[in-house]
Design a protein around this motif. Structure first.
Motif, PDB file in Angstrom:
ATOM      1  N   ILE A  39     -12.799 -13.798  41.214  1.00 17.59           N
ATOM      2  CA  ILE A  39     -12.382 -14.803  42.206  1.00 17.59           C
ATOM      3  C   ILE A  39     -13.286 -14.796  43.440  1.00 17.59           C
ATOM      4  CG2 ILE A  39     -10.577 -13.439  43.412  1.00 17.59           C
ATOM      5  CD1 ILE A  39      -8.906 -16.064  43.196  1.00 17.59           C
ATOM      6  N   PHE A  43     -15.826 -17.785  44.778  1.00 18.38           N
ATOM      7  CA  PHE A  43     -15.696 -18.313  46.140  1.00 18.38           C
ATOM      8  C   PHE A  43     -16.970 -18.087  46.954  1.00 18.38           C
ATOM      9  CE2 PHE A  43     -10.810 -18.026  45.970  1.00 18.38           C
ATOM     10  CZ  PHE A  43     -10.726 -19.356  45.609  1.00 18.38           C
ATOM     11  N   ASP A  47     -18.960 -21.127  48.411  1.00 20.89           N
ATOM     12  CA  ASP A  47     -19.092 -21.216  49.874  1.00 20.89           C
ATOM     13  C   ASP A  47     -20.554 -21.259  50.294  1.00 20.89           C
ATOM     14  OD1 ASP A  47     -16.400 -21.166  50.054  1.00 20.89           O
ATOM     15  OD2 ASP A  47     -16.213 -19.177  50.959  1.00 20.89           O
ATOM     16  N   GLY A 289     -13.768 -25.746  43.858  1.00 25.39           N
ATOM     17  CA  GLY A 289     -12.826 -24.781  44.446  1.00 25.39           C
ATOM     18  C   GLY A 289     -11.596 -24.602  43.572  1.00 25.39           C
ATOM     19  N   TRP A 293     -10.395 -21.324  41.598  1.00 31.81           N
ATOM     20  CA  TRP A 293      -9.039 -20.889  41.907  1.00 31.81           C
ATOM     21  C   TRP A 293      -8.278 -20.599  40.597  1.00 31.81           C
ATOM     22  CZ3 TRP A 293      -5.107 -25.049  43.778  1.00 31.81           C
ATOM     23  CH2 TRP A 293      -3.959 -24.450  44.249  1.00 31.81           C
ATOM     24  N   GLY A 296      -9.985 -17.512  38.781  1.00 31.27           N
ATOM     25  CA  GLY A 296      -9.623 -16.296  39.507  1.00 31.27           C
ATOM     26  C   GLY A 296      -8.143 -15.995  39.390  1.00 31.27           C
ATOM     27  N   GLY A 297      -7.323 -17.048  39.462  1.00 34.42           N
ATOM     28  CA  GLY A 297      -5.867 -16.881  39.391  1.00 34.42           C
ATOM     29  C   GLY A 297      -5.442 -16.199  38.102  1.00 34.42           C
ATOM     30  N   ILE A 300      -6.523 -12.520  38.100  1.00 28.90           N
ATOM     31  CA  ILE A 300      -5.642 -11.728  38.963  1.00 28.90           C
ATOM     32  C   ILE A 300      -4.295 -11.488  38.283  1.00 28.90           C
ATOM     33  CG2 ILE A 300      -4.302 -11.896  41.117  1.00 28.90           C
ATOM     34  CD1 ILE A 300      -7.175 -11.169  41.643  1.00 28.90           C
ATOM     35  N   ASN A 379     -13.964 -14.233  52.893  1.00 27.51           N
ATOM     36  CA  ASN A 379     -13.799 -13.838  51.488  1.00 27.51           C
ATOM     37  C   ASN A 379     -13.454 -12.357  51.353  1.00 27.51           C
ATOM     38  OD1 ASN A 379     -14.086 -16.296  50.191  1.00 27.51           O
ATOM     39  ND2 ASN A 379     -16.310 -16.186  50.193  1.00 27.51           N
ATOM     40  N   LEU A 382      -9.857 -12.213  52.150  1.00 29.43           N
ATOM     41  CA  LEU A 382      -9.131 -12.787  51.009  1.00 29.43           C
ATOM     42  C   LEU A 382      -9.040 -11.779  49.857  1.00 29.43           C
ATOM     43  CD1 LEU A 382      -7.903 -15.511  50.006  1.00 29.43           C
ATOM     44  CD2 LEU A 382     -10.066 -15.924  48.892  1.00 29.43           C
ATOM     45  N   THR A 385      -6.577  -9.115  50.768  1.00 25.15           N
ATOM     46  CA  THR A 385      -5.228  -9.703  50.780  1.00 25.15           C
ATOM     47  C   THR A 385      -4.692  -9.816  49.357  1.00 25.15           C
ATOM     48  OG1 THR A 385      -5.772 -10.986  52.728  1.00 25.15           O
ATOM     49  CG2 THR A 385      -3.887 -11.734  51.470  1.00 25.15           C
ATOM     50  N   ILE A 386      -5.520 -10.356  48.475  1.00 26.30           N
ATOM     51  CA  ILE A 386      -5.066 -10.556  47.097  1.00 26.30           C
ATOM     52  C   ILE A 386      -4.764  -9.215  46.438  1.00 26.30           C
ATOM     53  CG2 ILE A 386      -5.681 -11.482  44.816  1.00 26.30           C
ATOM     54  CD1 ILE A 386      -7.495 -13.488  46.298  1.00 26.30           C
ATOM     55  N   LEU A 389      -1.583  -7.804  47.855  1.00 26.23           N
ATOM     56  CA  LEU A 389      -0.479  -8.671  47.410  1.00 26.23           C
ATOM     57  C   LEU A 389      -0.093  -8.362  45.956  1.00 26.23           C
ATOM     58  CD1 LEU A 389       1.140 -11.173  48.402  1.00 26.23           C
ATOM     59  CD2 LEU A 389      -0.527 -12.568  47.240  1.00 26.23           C
ATOM     60  N   ILE A 390      -1.117  -8.214  45.112  1.00 26.31           N
ATOM     61  CA  ILE A 390      -0.851  -7.920  43.705  1.00 26.31           C
ATOM     62  C   ILE A 390      -0.192  -6.541  43.571  1.00 26.31           C
ATOM     63  CG2 ILE A 390      -2.014  -7.426  41.471  1.00 26.31           C
ATOM     64  CD1 ILE A 390      -1.742 -10.430  42.168  1.00 26.31           C
TER      65      ILE A 390
END
Lengths: 414, 114
Positions: A39, A43, A47, A289, A293, A296-297, A300, A379, A382, A385-386, A389-390
């Protein structure tokens, strides 16, 4: 203080559990590492590409309107056959624009072509030659590193002078000062009076690094500037405080009167601006994007299931230890935190490794893809964070299940 | 010490299932390009909100009062953030209010412990 002590202890427990089961830890890390890598890499590339493209578009000028034959914006019902018979912008129209357009700060006639440049035994083919009128330095954003731009007399009299790009200067004059040297442009002698400041490659092309800029009045002796293949155009920069829309509106009226188009007649010119390109980029990057997403989603998601699975196994394995801890007075939240830390720590390390791999790739890639690939701060945030979060989402259910265990039942289990 | 087992009402089961689906579906939104464009820390804030919502739903699933409390706190934080970035979603507010009222209706029957 007691809470902090328990907090520290639960971290140590979690860390110990990860160190003891090395292979399992590595395998679980792998899922998150690949997910975060996928992911963040997508990005980062998107970017960087977007940033480079926008930089290239900005170098054309946000407040510049281009009078051309063909429009830049394409629609489904693009009537190309109508544009085929349009006249090309003419050098004489530049005077009308400079005289009659109140909203214009400066304007220049520009045409480009490909030529061969020679200096003594060195020869470079396919060099872009930009043939421009005097105010080109006021409508185009560039800097001159050495020497100077054309004087008014040099431009109007069409003297054989040129400003050349940095890459070209280094290739033609290694270890020499290019200023004052005479180069051959398609066989004609031209004196180098300036060198552009190095800008690097532009994704849209047109980097001044490999260009030769000559006065358009001189270029007339080299090529036919009314040739369509030279893409002749008039660049008009708006005065400060004048919007592009106002300038376009004024230029529309002016060009219609210059070309004597009847009130009901269709315009035979296109007024282009960089926002037309930017708008097309917005939709393009929106799609890229979303694709990144989705890719990557899913990566993840797989990593998250891996962590959840490992945590359930971990809880099952340590059920009797949980029982002993609880019977010795461990609170529910202590057990919960212990497993939560294990899960978050696991995915955090996985994310960190994934980010490090991306960072290494960006370092090694440099600008070998014709653009600079940079791992941005947003990034990095991010990525962390991911991963956290996971860790929280996939570790909470196993951790909560462990915290709710009956100590007697837990001790009895095998 | 046996954990208290309280039978979960059908309404709360439905609320939790919708809630889990909602969180899972909105989880990828944390790293949507639009969120990143709002600000560098926005994905982290959205991530915190989503993770807290997920945890609160697990609390409600196990009939724990802390789940309801956490859901209400997260609801206010979420709506404040959305208000700040001018992205208020009335459907989301209505759904959250429905969830909160359903949870509060059974609040007294829930376990006060962790």
């Amino acid at each position: 203080m007691i809470f902090l002590g328990l907090f520290r202890e639960s971290i140590l427990f979690a860390f110990h559990a990860l160190v003891v089961n090395k292979l399992r830890t590595i395998l679980s890390l792998l899922g998150i590492t690949i997910g975060i890598f996928a992911i963040i890499m997508v990005f980062t590339v998107v970017d960087s590409l977007e940033q480079n493209l926008r930089k290239s578009v900005q170098s054309l000028g946000d407040d510049v309107v281009f009078i051309q034959k063909w429009p830049w914006a394409f629609s489904e019902d693009y009537p190309w056959w109508k544009y085929m018979n349009r006249p090309l912008p003419d050098y004489t129209e530049l005077d009308e624009v400079l005289r009659g357009c109140d909203g214009a700060q400066s304007a220049a006639f520009v045409a480009t072509s490909r030529i061969t440049v020679k200096y003594q035994s060195s020869s470079i083919e396919n060099v872009t030659i930009v043939m421009a009128s005097h105010q080109y330095d006021k409508v185009k954003n560039f800097e001159i590193a050495e020497g100077r731009y054309f004087t008014d007399i040099e431009s109007s009299a069409g003297r054989p002078v040129a400003v050349i790009g940095d890459v070209l200067a280094k290739a033609l004059f290694p270890m020499q000062d290019p200023l004052g040297k005479t180069i051959k442009v398609n066989g004609a002698k031209v004196t180098v009076i300036g060198v552009f400041k190095k800008e690097g490659e532009s994704i849209l092309g047109g980097s001044p690094d490999t260009q030769v800029l000559v006065p358009v009045n001189y270029a007339r002796s080299l090529v036919d500037i009314r040739d369509e293949s030279l893409d002749p155009q008039i660049m008009v920069r708006a005065k400060p405080g004048v919007t592009n829309d106002d300038l376009i509106s004024e230029l529309t009226g002016l060009m219609r009167s210059v070309r004597k188009i009847k009130p009901a007649g269709e315009e035979d010119f296109a007024l282009n601006q960089t926002s037309l390109i930017s708008n097309q980029f917005d939709s393009l990057f929106g799609i890229i994007g979303i694709a990144g997403w989705i890719i990557g989603g899913f990566s993840i998601l797989v990593g998250g299931f891996g962590i959840a699975n490992i945590m359930f196994v971990s809880v099952k394995e340590r059920t009797n230890i949980i029982g002993i801890q609880k019977s010795l007075g461990a609170k529910n939240y202590f057990i919960l935190l212990q497993f939560m830390f294990e899960s978050v720590f696991l995915s955090f390390i996985g994310g960190l490794i994934g980010l490090l791999i991306v960072f290494m790739i960006t370092l090694f890639a440099g600008d070998s893809f014709g653009m600079e690939i940079v791992l941005s701060r947003s990034n990095v945030i991010l990525g962390f964070t991911i991963s956290i979060l996971i860790g929280v989402v996939s570790g909470f259910v196993p951790a909560y299940t462990a915290s709710q265990m009956d100590p007697v039942e837990a001790i009895r289990s095998n | 010490m046996q954990a208290i087992q309280i039978k979960r009402p059908v309404l709360l089961t439905v609320v939790c299932i919708i809630g889990f689906i909602w969180v899972v579906v909105s989880l990828p939104g944390v790293f949507a390009p639009e969120v990143k464009k709002i600000g560098d820390w926005m994905p982290a804030i959205f991530g915190f909100i989503r993770a807290s919502m997920f945890i609160s739903m697990i609390g409600v699933w196990y009939m724990k009062r802390w789940g309801v409390r956490l859901f209400i706190i997260v609801f206010f934080i979420k709506e404040s953030v959305f208000l700040l970035i001018d992205n208020t979603n009335y459907f989301s507010i209505a759904l959250s209010i429905f969830f909160i009222s359903s949870m509060l209706a059974y609040y007294k029957r829930m376990d006060p412990n962790l």
